[in-house]
Design a protein around this motif. Structure first.
Motif, PDB file in Angstrom:
ATOM      1  N   VAL A 189     117.714  43.026  24.604  1.00 49.66           N
ATOM      2  CA  VAL A 189     118.319  42.018  25.480  1.00 49.66           C
ATOM      3  C   VAL A 189     119.777  41.807  25.108  1.00 49.66           C
ATOM      4  CG1 VAL A 189     118.263  39.582  26.104  1.00 49.66           C
ATOM      5  CG2 VAL A 189     116.122  40.872  25.962  1.00 49.66           C
ATOM      6  N   ARG A 190     120.051  41.727  23.805  1.00 49.22           N
ATOM      7  CA  ARG A 190     121.432  41.498  23.370  1.00 49.22           C
ATOM      8  C   ARG A 190     122.353  42.642  23.784  1.00 49.22           C
ATOM      9  NH1 ARG A 190     122.433  39.682  17.265  1.00 49.22           N
ATOM     10  NH2 ARG A 190     121.382  37.860  18.159  1.00 49.22           N
ATOM     11  N   SER A 191     121.893  43.876  23.608  1.00 52.93           N
ATOM     12  CA  SER A 191     122.742  45.024  23.960  1.00 52.93           C
ATOM     13  C   SER A 191     123.011  45.078  25.453  1.00 52.93           C
ATOM     14  CB  SER A 191     122.094  46.328  23.489  1.00 52.93           C
ATOM     15  OG  SER A 191     120.944  46.644  24.270  1.00 52.93           O
ATOM     16  N   GLN A 192     122.034  44.633  26.260  1.00 53.42           N
ATOM     17  CA  GLN A 192     122.224  44.657  27.705  1.00 53.42           C
ATOM     18  C   GLN A 192     123.220  43.598  28.181  1.00 53.42           C
ATOM     19  OE1 GLN A 192     120.973  46.945  29.889  1.00 53.42           O
ATOM     20  NE2 GLN A 192     120.301  47.975  28.026  1.00 53.42           N
ATOM     21  N   LEU A 193     123.344  42.520  27.408  1.00 53.34           N
ATOM     22  CA  LEU A 193     124.263  41.445  27.794  1.00 53.34           C
ATOM     23  C   LEU A 193     125.714  41.744  27.421  1.00 53.34           C
ATOM     24  CD1 LEU A 193     122.110  38.345  26.799  1.00 53.34           C
ATOM     25  CD2 LEU A 193     122.683  39.074  29.123  1.00 53.34           C
ATOM     26  N   VAL A 194     125.924  42.634  26.462  1.00 49.73           N
ATOM     27  CA  VAL A 194     127.281  42.923  25.980  1.00 49.73           C
ATOM     28  C   VAL A 194     128.243  43.349  27.098  1.00 49.73           C
ATOM     29  CG1 VAL A 194     128.653  44.500  24.549  1.00 49.73           C
ATOM     30  CG2 VAL A 194     126.628  43.379  23.596  1.00 49.73           C
ATOM     31  N   PRO A 195     127.860  44.294  28.001  1.00 47.12           N
ATOM     32  CA  PRO A 195     128.820  44.721  29.027  1.00 47.12           C
ATOM     33  C   PRO A 195     129.284  43.592  29.942  1.00 47.12           C
ATOM     34  CG  PRO A 195     127.002  46.279  28.877  1.00 47.12           C
ATOM     35  CD  PRO A 195     126.622  45.094  28.050  1.00 47.12           C
ATOM     36  N   LEU A 196     128.465  42.547  30.096  1.00 46.35           N
ATOM     37  CA  LEU A 196     128.840  41.457  30.993  1.00 46.35           C
ATOM     38  C   LEU A 196     129.937  40.570  30.415  1.00 46.35           C
ATOM     39  CD1 LEU A 196     125.359  40.460  32.464  1.00 46.35           C
ATOM     40  CD2 LEU A 196     127.042  42.086  33.337  1.00 46.35           C
ATOM     41  N   ARG A 197     130.389  40.894  29.216  1.00 45.34           N
ATOM     42  CA  ARG A 197     131.537  40.181  28.647  1.00 45.34           C
ATOM     43  C   ARG A 197     132.862  40.816  29.065  1.00 45.34           C
ATOM     44  NH1 ARG A 197     129.419  40.069  22.346  1.00 45.34           N
ATOM     45  NH2 ARG A 197     127.454  38.944  22.708  1.00 45.34           N
ATOM     46  N   ARG A 198     132.808  41.986  29.701  1.00 48.24           N
ATOM     47  CA  ARG A 198     134.020  42.750  29.993  1.00 48.24           C
ATOM     48  C   ARG A 198     134.575  42.410  31.384  1.00 48.24           C
ATOM     49  NH1 ARG A 198     131.064  48.308  28.134  1.00 48.24           N
ATOM     50  NH2 ARG A 198     130.729  47.718  25.957  1.00 48.24           N
ATOM     51  N   LEU A 199     135.870  42.171  31.430  1.00 48.81           N
ATOM     52  CA  LEU A 199     136.528  41.848  32.693  1.00 48.81           C
ATOM     53  C   LEU A 199     136.369  42.966  33.712  1.00 48.81           C
ATOM     54  CD1 LEU A 199     138.386  40.149  34.492  1.00 48.81           C
ATOM     55  CD2 LEU A 199     140.349  41.183  33.308  1.00 48.81           C
ATOM     56  N   ASP A 200     136.505  44.218  33.264  1.00 51.60           N
ATOM     57  CA  ASP A 200     136.442  45.335  34.198  1.00 51.60           C
ATOM     58  C   ASP A 200     135.067  45.467  34.852  1.00 51.60           C
ATOM     59  OD1 ASP A 200     139.084  46.212  34.034  1.00 51.60           O
ATOM     60  OD2 ASP A 200     138.697  47.289  32.171  1.00 51.60           O
ATOM     61  N   VAL A 201     134.015  45.093  34.137  1.00 51.07           N
ATOM     62  CA  VAL A 201     132.679  45.108  34.737  1.00 51.07           C
ATOM     63  C   VAL A 201     132.597  44.079  35.862  1.00 51.07           C
ATOM     64  CG1 VAL A 201     130.235  44.598  34.318  1.00 51.07           C
ATOM     65  CG2 VAL A 201     131.523  46.007  32.695  1.00 51.07           C
ATOM     66  N   TRP A 202     133.106  42.877  35.615  1.00 54.94           N
ATOM     67  CA  TRP A 202     133.071  41.832  36.658  1.00 54.94           C
ATOM     68  C   TRP A 202     133.984  42.166  37.828  1.00 54.94           C
ATOM     69  CZ3 TRP A 202     129.372  38.485  37.087  1.00 54.94           C
ATOM     70  CH2 TRP A 202     128.615  38.150  35.946  1.00 54.94           C
ATOM     71  N   LEU A 203     135.089  42.832  37.549  1.00 57.21           N
ATOM     72  CA  LEU A 203     135.965  43.270  38.631  1.00 57.21           C
ATOM     73  C   LEU A 203     135.241  44.286  39.516  1.00 57.21           C
ATOM     74  CD1 LEU A 203     138.864  43.007  39.739  1.00 57.21           C
ATOM     75  CD2 LEU A 203     139.514  44.910  38.259  1.00 57.21           C
ATOM     76  N   ALA A 204     134.492  45.191  38.882  1.00 58.70           N
ATOM     77  CA  ALA A 204     133.720  46.172  39.642  1.00 58.70           C
ATOM     78  C   ALA A 204     132.616  45.494  40.451  1.00 58.70           C
ATOM     79  CB  ALA A 204     133.118  47.211  38.692  1.00 58.70           C
ATOM     80  N   LEU A 205     131.962  44.497  39.878  1.00 57.12           N
ATOM     81  CA  LEU A 205     130.906  43.773  40.578  1.00 57.12           C
ATOM     82  C   LEU A 205     131.463  43.019  41.783  1.00 57.12           C
ATOM     83  CD1 LEU A 205     128.963  42.347  37.494  1.00 57.12           C
ATOM     84  CD2 LEU A 205     128.164  44.133  39.051  1.00 57.12           C
ATOM     85  N   ALA A 206     132.612  42.395  41.615  1.00 51.83           N
ATOM     86  CA  ALA A 206     133.231  41.663  42.725  1.00 51.83           C
ATOM     87  C   ALA A 206     133.647  42.609  43.850  1.00 51.83           C
ATOM     88  CB  ALA A 206     134.448  40.879  42.219  1.00 51.83           C
ATOM     89  N   THR A 207     134.096  43.809  43.483  1.00 50.80           N
ATOM     90  CA  THR A 207     134.436  44.816  44.492  1.00 50.80           C
ATOM     91  C   THR A 207     133.205  45.168  45.323  1.00 50.80           C
ATOM     92  OG1 THR A 207     136.121  45.742  43.021  1.00 50.80           O
ATOM     93  CG2 THR A 207     135.387  47.123  44.851  1.00 50.80           C
ATOM     94  N   VAL A 313     130.317  50.771  37.941  1.00 52.96           N
ATOM     95  CA  VAL A 313     129.759  49.749  37.064  1.00 52.96           C
ATOM     96  C   VAL A 313     129.091  50.388  35.854  1.00 52.96           C
ATOM     97  CG1 VAL A 313     127.987  47.956  36.881  1.00 52.96           C
ATOM     98  CG2 VAL A 313     129.497  48.013  38.859  1.00 52.96           C
ATOM     99  N   ILE A 314     128.362  51.472  36.057  1.00 52.22           N
ATOM    100  CA  ILE A 314     127.703  52.162  34.944  1.00 52.22           C
ATOM    101  C   ILE A 314     128.743  52.662  33.940  1.00 52.22           C
ATOM    102  CG2 ILE A 314     126.403  54.244  34.345  1.00 52.22           C
ATOM    103  CD1 ILE A 314     124.729  53.800  36.853  1.00 52.22           C
ATOM    104  N   GLU A 315     129.847  53.214  34.442  1.00 46.60           N
ATOM    105  CA  GLU A 315     130.906  53.700  33.548  1.00 46.60           C
ATOM    106  C   GLU A 315     131.553  52.551  32.772  1.00 46.60           C
ATOM    107  OE1 GLU A 315     132.530  57.755  35.762  1.00 46.60           O
ATOM    108  OE2 GLU A 315     133.628  55.875  35.999  1.00 46.60           O
ATOM    109  N   GLU A 316     131.848  51.459  33.465  1.00 45.00           N
ATOM    110  CA  GLU A 316     132.502  50.335  32.801  1.00 45.00           C
ATOM    111  C   GLU A 316     131.575  49.663  31.796  1.00 45.00           C
ATOM    112  OE1 GLU A 316     135.520  49.808  32.927  1.00 45.00           O
ATOM    113  OE2 GLU A 316     136.261  50.654  34.794  1.00 45.00           O
ATOM    114  N   ALA A 317     130.258  49.745  32.036  1.00 42.55           N
ATOM    115  CA  ALA A 317     129.296  49.102  31.135  1.00 42.55           C
ATOM    116  C   ALA A 317     129.112  49.876  29.849  1.00 42.55           C
ATOM    117  CB  ALA A 317     127.951  48.931  31.836  1.00 42.55           C
ATOM    118  N   GLY A 318     129.434  51.150  29.842  1.00 41.86           N
ATOM    119  CA  GLY A 318     129.303  51.940  28.625  1.00 41.86           C
ATOM    120  C   GLY A 318     127.865  52.297  28.312  1.00 41.86           C
ATOM    121  N   GLY A 319     127.446  52.097  27.052  1.00 40.34           N
ATOM    122  CA  GLY A 319     126.137  52.574  26.620  1.00 40.34           C
ATOM    123  C   GLY A 319     124.953  51.788  27.138  1.00 40.34           C
TER     124      GLY A 319
END
Length: 391
Positions: A189-207, A313-319
């Motif tokens: 659960v913790r590892s899955q939440l990490v990408p949601l801290r990144r601005l670029d992920v949220w920018l991709a989601l808003a797009t 989104v997958i690319e911006e989220a990383g691992g």
């Protein structure tokens, strides 16, 4: 093609049919349940919001479960929701069934798209995701048009009975083809939440929200637009949906191919074209020939954005990508809800059934602006990423 990809595409066909078929049945549902067309249109928004709520919750719940078990459980939820819709005597019960079916949607496509990407070589990941999403496009070519025809001739509930059976077929495909792999240790659960801290992920989601919202502002009201504005008969709606679905198939294939090469640039170009097509549709909807051609182009361009939006989104989220991928499916459906709602607003304001196209163009233009910002940020960060990789 890996058999698991076929199983995912079959399931996507079932989910896509139940998601989109309601658009072609709005007049029948409206008349049978004694509600207005815009109120019937909220069944689109209700489903979409169900996806938004269900995607992150169920994706996190599935973190410690192997992928086959998670996908099978989600498909069982899909079957239950469509069964409830099939027996619904009122608008409230139908909305409840739509929401129950929707809860599985985001997590299913999130888990499925990451699985699809993992099944192939790195340079084919967007194409593999496109192959899974081809189930959605085929749903629009076959499932939605013939589900609409079924509902027009035998009542809209018959369509949901058919989709329930389709869900059971999808369930059998998952059990037969998706391997019962072990849970991957990195998917906590913790590892899955990490990408949601990144601005670029949220920018991709808003797009995703704005870009796909533009498509649905128009498509939600395609049935009344084609009959009341373009002058087609109610029976022609089925074949117009086939035409739109053919555009989706072409767009999905094209989008996957170009997104493999350059996701960021592809998104910018496609969202620019989507904004233009929606603007033009406001005027071409006045005649049958122009409406049919523009509807096809809307399908091509609108769905060509999907592989790139998901891959970005997958690319911006990383691992750790399962939750981020599921949340992006929620973003697609939040866009659907916003688009359907804004389209209903302009209709209620008295601007007519062609006016939602302009609302869609405004949303797509917002997505274009965000995609441009994202592309610029990615271009600036590329040297840093390359240096980190070399190190």
């Amino acid at each position: 093609m890996p058999p698991a990809l076929l199983a995912l595409a079959i399931s996507a066909f079932g989910i896509g049919t139940t998601e989109f078929v309601i658009m072609g049945l709005l007049p029948e549902v409206s008349a049978d349940l004694d509600i207005s067309i815009p109120v019937a249109g909220t069944l689109v928004s209700g489903y979409a919001l169900g996806v938004v709520v269900g995607a992150p919750i169920l994706a996190l719940a599935a973190t410690r479960v192997n992928r086959r078990r998670a996908l099978v459980g989600l498909m069982l939820l899909f079957v239950a929701g469509n069964l409830l819709s099939a027996v619904a005597p009122t608008y409230a019960v139908l909305m409840s069934g739509r929401i129950v079916a929707a809860l599985c949607h985001g997590a299913f496509f999130g888990i499925g798209s990451v699985l699809a990407a993992d099944l192939v070589a790195v340079e084919r990941r967007a194409s593999a995701i496109a192959l899974m999403f081809s189930g959605l496009t085929l749903a629009n070519v076959l499932g939605v048009p013939f589900g609409t025809a079924l509902g027009q001739h035998f009542g809209w509930r018959s369509t949901f009975w058919a989709v329930t059976v389709l869900g059971l077929v999808s369930l059998a495909g998952l059990l037969a083809f998706v391997p019962a792999e072990a849970v991957r240790a990195r998917e906590t659960v913790r590892s899955q939440l990490v990408p949601l801290r990144r601005l670029d992920v949220w920018l991709a989601l808003a797009t995703t929200v704005l870009g796909f919202g533009g498509l649905f502002a128009s498509f939600t009201y395609v049935a009344p637009m084609m009959t009341d504005v373009a002058g087609f008969s109610a029976g022609a709606v089925t074949w117009l949906l086939v035409l739109f679905g053919a555009g989706l198939c072409a767009g999905n294939a094209i989008g996957g191919r170009f997104a493999d090469r350059s996701p960021a640039t592809t998104l910018v170009v496609l969202l620019l074209l989507l904004t233009a097509v929606l603007t033009v549709f406001r005027f071409t909807a006045a005649g049958p020939a122009g409406a049919a051609i523009t509807l096809f182009l809307l399908g091509v361009i609108g769905f060509a954005t999907v592989p790139g939006l998901q891959m970005r989104v997958i690319e911006e989220a990383g691992g750790s990508t399962t939750l981020a991928a599921a949340v992006n499916i929620a973003a697609f459906n939040l866009g659907n809800a916003i688009g359907a709602y804004l389209g209903g607003l302009v209709i209620d304001a008295g601007f007519g059934y062609a006016a939602p196209n302009l609302a869609g163009a405004a949303l797509a233009a917002g997505g274009l602006a965000l995609a441009s910002v994202g592309a610029a940020r990615r271009a600036r960060s590329s040297p840093i990423r390359l240096a980190a990789a070399d190190a």
